[in-house]
Write an enzyme that holds these catalytic residues in place. Structure first.
Site, mmCIF file in Angstrom:
data_model
loop_
_atom_site.group_PDB
_atom_site.id
_atom_site.type_symbol
_atom_site.label_atom_id
_atom_site.label_comp_id
_atom_site.label_asym_id
_atom_site.label_seq_id
_atom_site.Cartn_x
_atom_site.Cartn_y
_atom_site.Cartn_z
ATOM 1 N N SER A 165 -9.391 -0.400 7.588
ATOM 2 C CA SER A 165 -8.897 -0.146 6.232
ATOM 3 C C SER A 165 -8.359 -1.355 5.500
ATOM 4 C CB SER A 165 -7.807 0.931 6.261
ATOM 5 O OG SER A 165 -8.404 2.203 6.285
ATOM 6 N N SER B 262 -9.512 2.027 3.400
ATOM 7 C CA SER B 262 -8.646 2.800 2.533
ATOM 8 C C SER B 262 -7.692 1.948 1.702
ATOM 9 C CB SER B 262 -7.842 3.795 3.354
ATOM 10 O OG SER B 262 -6.944 3.112 4.213
ATOM 11 N N LYS C 247 0.850 -1.178 0.000
ATOM 12 C CA LYS C 247 0.000 0.000 0.000
ATOM 13 C C LYS C 247 0.893 1.236 0.000
ATOM 14 C CE LYS C 247 -3.727 2.109 2.801
ATOM 15 N NZ LYS C 247 -4.540 1.931 4.025
#
Lengths: 473, 484
Positions: free
Chosen positions: A175, A151, A76
């Site tokens: 997330s 997210s 990420k």
């Protein structure tokens, strides 16, 4: 090439000569190219990954390969990777190159994982739909008109779309688990402090945790075993010994499980999800586990507490992005004050600015006690109540999300409804306990449904083995 | 302004003293703290606040702060934690300073200062807390942009905050001197105000004498010497009194001291006052200071100036002598060591402030560089006491041999150099008679009352004896012979 679900399958095909790290990496690179429209990656390290794959192939032949040899992973865009860009999908960090490897990333590399690229996410990990990214939204592969969750949206889609085997994300309020649920894969957040945060771009320091998105529990366990544990660079990390999660014996005990009543009663939870919950409960009972409903009286306080405390910490954590030292600097600045205001106004997206302002407000003189202090007290209450519950029960079962993946743009006018989607995941971050989302069926539209299990701090081992026993059904 | 106006008012002063701790590395990063390096060379990703970095507390900094707390009779907080103080400034890499707001490492305590009257006054401390220093904005000549040097960013600081117990600028001067002495004794800070390793902000207000409420306080910054702290306070008192006398109102503000003309001027207006939004630093664990660790720190405490002062006073030395002897730890400890070998404390004090000091000054050395042991100094003192040499001879002939390094005793040196002084009356009397017979007219003058000539006769005797005559014995003998 077939779709691999575990590193074990990969290694077995490498051993038989059916594939090599190089051909596997090339396969993933081709997939990335084919699925570019999903917008899962911010940057792909094709040549570097192939070169690394060749090295790992040699190591495997020589018998010197690490635990993660053959595992192609993605990161990420909040994880520091030396010599590579990292910008939390924000314009404010345009052009920023990290000068060091975060601890988790370093440990992946040390065990011969191949890093294929960095993945799109909500800006500074703030969001539940991956619509708040300077690089544009990520699309859910199952239905590209829908969000992948957030997210860690790019991270989840990258695994969902078979562009890598495992990804590291971050989980501050769900997330990792929420996008995993939306994408039909496994999303795991360990105990707070189990994995060093060194090299993780901070959103809310006392909530942030690196999380793992994978196609299997066994890969989750293996990666956790590699990246968890004490670290000199993070004074908040736990020194509790890291078990060899990958060698855990299957869960055979009769567990006592509770589920939140609201999960089956609240009108906010979609019917198909309730149905999957009921089935899961019945299946658990059929296997001889105890399952009981409980009421969690503090449920209504979870989101306010979360948003007060995380935005407070975020408002301070994001102060360093000021245009002075690195990243984006407004070219319209005329003096110091305008350097700050213009850089930050232009560099941050709307959601991030909203949260910075909210956090600044709750910390400001005159409001501090009414908001921050009170929220800290409630955080303690929620934590103690949850811990009390976990003394009675081994696991808490909830749906991961209240709905399945929603349409892109659905919640754009109504942030509160978006925030409510996190109601079940946020509790684990408030309490610092481990939680996992695992795929369990689909709704009427064929969209994946995820269920969540939470357990006591540092009991990742039983959480993973118990979850595995539910997946084996 | 008339003195009478000033006399109507009572100044009230409190100090905030920042001392850079002399740890080798920074408070939250392994970077060097060395002063004077090229800009931005003592910086790592942590110091620069790069994304993803976390602070790592330097244990030494904690220990230094605890030492200062012990020296100041403070309560050591067994559960101390850090807070973030949020504000934007280019020299502040993370957009917040990591400091201690709610749970400072040391609470309360006091420092004793000596007033001109000789009385001691207790200045209470509010707290001592730990924090990180900021970098430095630099405005170079010919450069349009402001440049920033982050070498200093993250250097550990303690901030010593006093209660408003000071009443005059002299007291502030005395307090600063005492604090500097303390940090140097403890070796936690070099106390150098010119290089900025010790800095002072003064909170000054005035009120009418007898009033029960303090006036509005003004914070004065930018004093780079203890002398300038005093000057700034003096100016500020006068400025405030004269403003009040002419009907103006004092408002709380921060003012900058200008060392060139000795004045202060306002820095920022009220509207710009910051709301620092303090909250507990979530990236650091609270620090628990107790048990073995605390005992270990206590065990490393050096003797403190107050203690040594009292001890040396008990030797019967004057205030002045004791002041000089306790000025630095090295001198005090050396003196104390000499006193372990001799009871002639006054002589020991004289040796240190006399021959030893001038030798060190001449070569710009410290006491620690001296290769004469305290035992050797005591040995010389004993030899003088025995009457075998006088102080002058000892200073000129024996001390230099010790300085060169020797295992010989003072007596052995004196014997080898043949400088044992003559105090044998039988040998001296004939010499004196011979001298007197050479100067009959001077003898007459002496007898008529010109007693000063005694020293001339003494000088002649010293020439004959090559300085070895015991001055005391010889003086008596000359007198006796003249008067017989």
């Amino acid at each position: 090439m077939k779709r691999y679900n575990t590193l074990r399958e990969v290694r077995s095909d490498i051993a038989s000569g059916a594939i090599s790290c190089v051909t596997l990496t090339q396969y993933y690179l081709d997939n990335i190219e084919r699925k570019k429209h999903l917008n899962a990656y911010v940057e792909v390290y094709a040549n570097e990954a192939l070169a690394q794959a060749a090295i790992v192939d040699e190591k495997i032949k020589a018998g010197t390969a690490g635990k993660l040899a053959g595992m192609v992973v993605g990161l990420k865009d909040v994880l520091c990777h030396k010599g590579h860009g990292v910008q939390a999908s924000s314009k404010i960090l345009s052009g920023f190159i990290s000068q060091f490897n975060g601890t988790a990333v370093q440990r992946l590399i040390d065990e011969d994982a191949i890093i294929i690229g960095r993945q799109n996410c909500d800006e500074f990990a703030m969001g539940s739909s991956n619509e708040n990214s300077a690089f544009g939204p990520v699309l859910n592969e199952i239905d590209p008109t829908r969000v992948p969750g957030g997210s860690s949206g790019g991270t989840a889609v990258a695994v969902q779309a078979d562009t890598c085997l495992v990804s590291l994300g971050s989980d501050t309020g769900g997330s990792v688990r929420q996008p995993a649920a939306f994408c039909g894969i496994v999303g795991f957040k360990p105990t707070y402090s189990r994995i060093s945060r060194y090299g993780l771009l901070a959103y809310a320091s006392s909530f942030d945790s690196i999380g793992i998105i994978a196609r299997s529990i066994e890969d989750t366990a293996l990666v956790l075993e590699v990246i968890a544990g004490s670290d000199d660079n993070d004074s908040t990390v736990s020194t509790t010994v890291v078990p060899e999660y990958s060698k855990s014996t299957p869960y055979t005990k009769k567990a006592s499980v509770c589920y939140l009543k609201e999960a089956l009663e609240s009108p906010g939870v979609a019917d198909d999800i309730k149905e999957v919950m009921r089935k899961q409960i019945a299946s658990l009972q059929a296997k001889g586990h105890t399952v009981e409903p409980v009421a969690f009286p503090l449920l209504d306080y979870i989101l306010p507490t979360y948003y007060i405390l995380t935005t407070a910490e975020a408002s301070s954590n994001l102060s360093r992005y000021d245009g002075v030292k690195y990243g984006y600097r407004s070219s319209n600045a005329t003096d110091l004050l305008s350097l700050y205001t213009k850089t930050r106004s232009e560099g941050f997206g709307k959601e991030v600015k909203k949260r910075i302002m909210l956090g600044t407000f709750v910390l400001s003189a005159g409001f501090y006690d009414a908001y921050y202090t009170k929220a800290q007290k409630i955080r303690r209450l929620i934590k103690e109540t949850t811990e009390g519950l976990l003394q009675q029960y081994d696991f808490v079962l909830t749906p991961t999300t209240t709905t399945t993946a929603f349409k892109i743009g659905d919640h754009s006018g109504d942030p509160i409804s978006m925030y409510l989607a996190d109601i079940f995941t946020v509790q684990a971050n408030i309490c610092g306990i481990p939680a996992i989302s695992f795929p369990k069926g689909t709704d009427a539209n064929g969209l994946p449904i995820g269920l969540q299990l939470m357990t006591r701090a540092f009991e990742e081992e039983s959480l993973l083995t118990f979850t595995q026993s539910l997946l084996d059904d | 302004m008339s003195t009478s106006a000033i006399d109507k008012y009572q100044p009230v002063i409190g100090l905030e003293v920042h001392a850079q701790l002399s740890t080798l590395s920074k408070i939250f990063a392994p970077d060097s703290t060395e002063f004077g390096n090229m800009p931005n060379t003592n910086v790592s990703v942590i110091t620069l606040g790069h994304p993803g970095t976390l602070p790592k507390l330097n244990k030494k900094a904690v220990e230094y702060a605890v030492k200062m707390g012990i020296a100041c009779h403070s309560e050591i907080n067994d559960f101390t934690f850090f807070d973030r103080k949020n504000y934007f400034y280019p020299d502040l890499p993370k957009g917040y300073q990591t400091t201690q707001d709610r749970a400072p490492i040391c609470k309360g305590g006091y420092i004793l200062i000596k007033l001109k009257s000789g009385e001691e006054k207790k200045i209470r401390l509010n707290r001592i807390h730990l924090e990180d220093d900021a970098g430095k904005n630099m405005h170079l000549a010919g450069e349009v942009d402001t440049l920033v040097d982050y070498n200093r960013a993250g250097v550990p600081l303690i901030e010593i905050v006093t209660e408003p117990d000071l009443r005059t600028s002299e007291e502030a001067y005395a307090l600063m001197t005492e604090i500097r002495k303390l940090v140097r004794y403890l070796e936690v800070c070099d106390g150098n105000m010119e290089e900025g390793s010790m800095r002072c902000d003064a909170n000054v207000s005035v009120m009418l004498k007898g009033a029960d409420q303090y006036g509005k306080k003004v914070e004065v910054k930018n004093m780079n010497s203890i002398r300038n702290v005093q000057r700034a306070i003096d100016f500020e008192i006068e400025r405030q009194v004269s403003a009040i006398e002419s009907g103006e109102e004092i408002f709380s503000e921060t003012r900058q001291f200008d060392a060139v003309d000795g004045t202060t001027h306002g820095m920022r207006t009220k509207e710009e006052l910051n709301d620092y939004r303090y909250f507990p630093e979530p990236d650091l664990q609270p620090v628990v200071i107790q048990g073995a660790w605390l005992e270990q720190i206590k065990a490393t405490m050096p003797p403190l100036p107050q203690m040594l002062y009292a001890k040396f006073k008990s030797f019967g030395l004057s205030d002045y002598d004791v002041q000089v002897l306790t000025d630095t730890k090295e001198v005090a400890i050396y003196f104390d060591a000499v006193c372990a070998h001799t009871n002639n404390y006054k002589a020991a004090a004289n040796w240190i402030s006399g021959p030893i000091k001038s030798h060190l000054n001449e070569l710009a050395l410290n006491v620690s560089d001296l290769n004469v042991t305290p035992a050797q100094i005591a040995d010389i003192i004993r030899l003088i006491e025995s009457g075998k040499v006088n102080t002058t001879i000892a200073t000129q002939q024996i001390f230099p041999v010790f300085l060169e390094g020797t295992t010989k005793t003072a007596l052995q040196i004196a014997e080898e150099k043949n400088i044992i002084q003559q105090s044998n009356t039988d040998e001296l009397i004939p010499m004196i008679q011979q001298i007197l017979s050479k100067f009959p007219d001077k003898v007459e003058e002496y007898k008529k009352g010109k007693v000063g000539l005694l020293s001339m006769f003494m000088g002649e005797l010293m020439k004959v004896t090559k300085g070895k005559a015991d001055p005391k014995v010889a003086t008596e003998l000359i007198k006796k012979t003249l008067e017989s």
